[in-house]
Design a protein around this motif. Structure first.
Motif: not given
Ligand code: ATP
Ligand code: MG
Length: 408
Positions: A200, A301, A304, A309
């Motif tokens: 999360l 889970v 993505e 991106v």
């Molecule tokens: P989100 O809106 O969920 O941050 P995003 O489109 O910004 O997704 P990314 O930042 O590339 O995509 O992250 C992809 C996924 O990796 C996230 O959806 C989440 O499940 C996980 N993730 C990313 N950063 C974190 C974090 N700081 N802590 C926990 N999970 C992370």
């Protein structure tokens, strides 16, 4: 052939009669998972979840059987609060505020006009006869009551697009009359689908991914990676807010906050800039897998979605995923961003997600991200990195918080 929809008695004693004039909520249950074998567990979990959701309200305990659930209210004044709470419970199709009546035509008619004494623009009557000892069948019941309502209000019958639907059910306990049906979320009761560990972030996607899993009956264990104190605490606060909010679908939730800044700093020293984000993600998954095993989760889970991106290309997802043995579920893989945003707004997580923050992935991330990678080349880079040591370092600093809903 066995018909899964035959009413099955879940109670041994005959059903107690219900007092006419009392107010109830009638619940219709999502039918999808009422499969033989799982049915009792499904119903038991649903009943527990409904009771949890209604904690603190002055209402009776829910009784649930294969196609209906019932909750006794103190009176119609309890309905708004009950309505709000039930709207979060997965496994419910829809529900209504209903008035119990004697099981006879005069009482049904009187009951309808107690619910509303305005003449509708047009109307229909829908009847369900579950108590087969009632002398007339549902069609006859509809016709008879339709005639009485038409005579009383002067309103025309319109079966295709009625202004008001008068509904009556003849159940073994009593007759029940009601008008509106509140649409619920459907899905399966949380707790029937096993446990998952959700990564999360504070972003838009991962809370929606978590919600999707909850809706399919999973209990989520939340994991957030934080670069605090190398970054500010905004992203961590958002993750807290989201984990607290999402507790409303599972009643208790736990958030594991993993200190990730130092791990990132160590990776940065060794890894070529375009690979950093891939290496961060692999470390995240490894740590998440450790937590997941401890918490008896069956899958990881993420939020993505394919191609959203640079780090979410097919090859990068494969390189990232190859760091762990666990199943990785990506409920949003085929979603457009616009669709995720719509979902986030409907779920209620959007407002929190769009607050400005400094996620750990904005920290020490280069402009350019490698969009094509292979597990082999990533493993080669990692050969110079003390992976296990970094995992231990992060695991030692984990802080776990718990949230309950409804809040006492
Ligand atoms: P989100 O809106 O969920 O941050 P995003 O489109 O910004 O997704 P990314 O930042 O590339 O995509 O992250 C992809 C996924 O990796 C996230 O959806 C989440 O499940 C996980 N993730 C990313 N950063 C974190 C974090 N700081 N802590 C926990 N999970 C992370
Ligand atoms: Mg993000």
């Amino acid at each position: 052939m066995h018909d899964a929809w035959q009413p099955v008695r879940t109670q041994k004693e005959p059903r107690k009669k219900v007092k006419p004039g009392t107010w109830w909520v009638i619940i219709r249950i999502s039918e999808i998972a009422l499969k033989r074998g799982n049915r009792q567990a499904f119903l038991r979990t649903l009943r527990q979840n409904i009771n949890q959701a209604l904690t603190g309200l002055p209402v009776g305990k829910a009784s649930v059987r294969p196609n209906r659930g019932f909750i006794a209210l103190g009176g119609p004044e309890d309905w708004p609060a009950v309505n709000e709470r039930l709207s979060t419970v997965f496994g419910i199709q829809n529900y209504s505020l209903a008035l119990a009546t004697e099981p006879d035509l005069d009482a049904f008619e009187k009951g309808f006009f107690k619910l509303s004494n305005e003449a509708p623009s047009s109307f229909a009557v829908r009847a369900v006869r579950s108590d087969k000892s009632f002398p007339i069948n549902s069609n006859e019941l509809e016709r008879e009551l339709g005639g009485r309502i038409a005579a009383r209000t002067g309103s025309p019958v319109n079966l295709d697009n009625p202004g008001v639907v008068y509904r009556v059910e003849v159940q073994p306990e009593a007759g029940f009359v009601y008008l509106e049906r509140e649409q619920a979320k459907g899905g399966l009761p949380v707790g029937t689908g096993g446990r998952v560990a959700v990564l999360l972030s504070g972003g838009i996607d991962s809370p929606v991914a978590a919600y999707r899993m909850q809706k399919r009956g999973c209990t989520a264990e939340f994991i957030h990676f934080s670069s605090f104190p190398f970054t500010d605490a905004s992203s961590r606060e958002k993750a807290r807010e989201l984990a607290r909010y999402l507790a409303r679908h599972q009643y208790h939730s736990r958030l594991h906050i993993v200190p990730f800044g130092e791990v990132q700093q160590r990776l940065v020293v060794t890894a070529p800039a375009p690979y950093r984000i891939i290496l961060y993600r692999r470390m995240m998954l490894r740590i998440a897998e450790r937590i997941a095993k401890k918490q008896r989760c069956h899958a990881l889970v993420t939020g993505e979605s394919l191609g959203q991106v640079g780090s979410q290309t097919l090859t990068n997802m494969a390189s990232i995923g190859s760091a762990v043995d666990s199943a990785i579920l990506r409920p949003l893989i085929g979603f457009d961003k616009r669709e995720v945003v719509e979902d986030a707004k409907a779920i209620g997580t959007y407002e929190t997600s769009v607050e400005p923050d400094m996620d750990c992935c904005q920290y020490l991330v280069p402009q350019r991200v490698k969009t094509k990678s292979t597990p082999g080349e990533v493993e080669q880079i990692e050969a110079d990195i003390p992976v296990d040591e970094l995992i231990e370092l992060a695991m030692k600093g984990i802080e776990t918080e718990e949230y309950t809903w409804p809040t006492p």
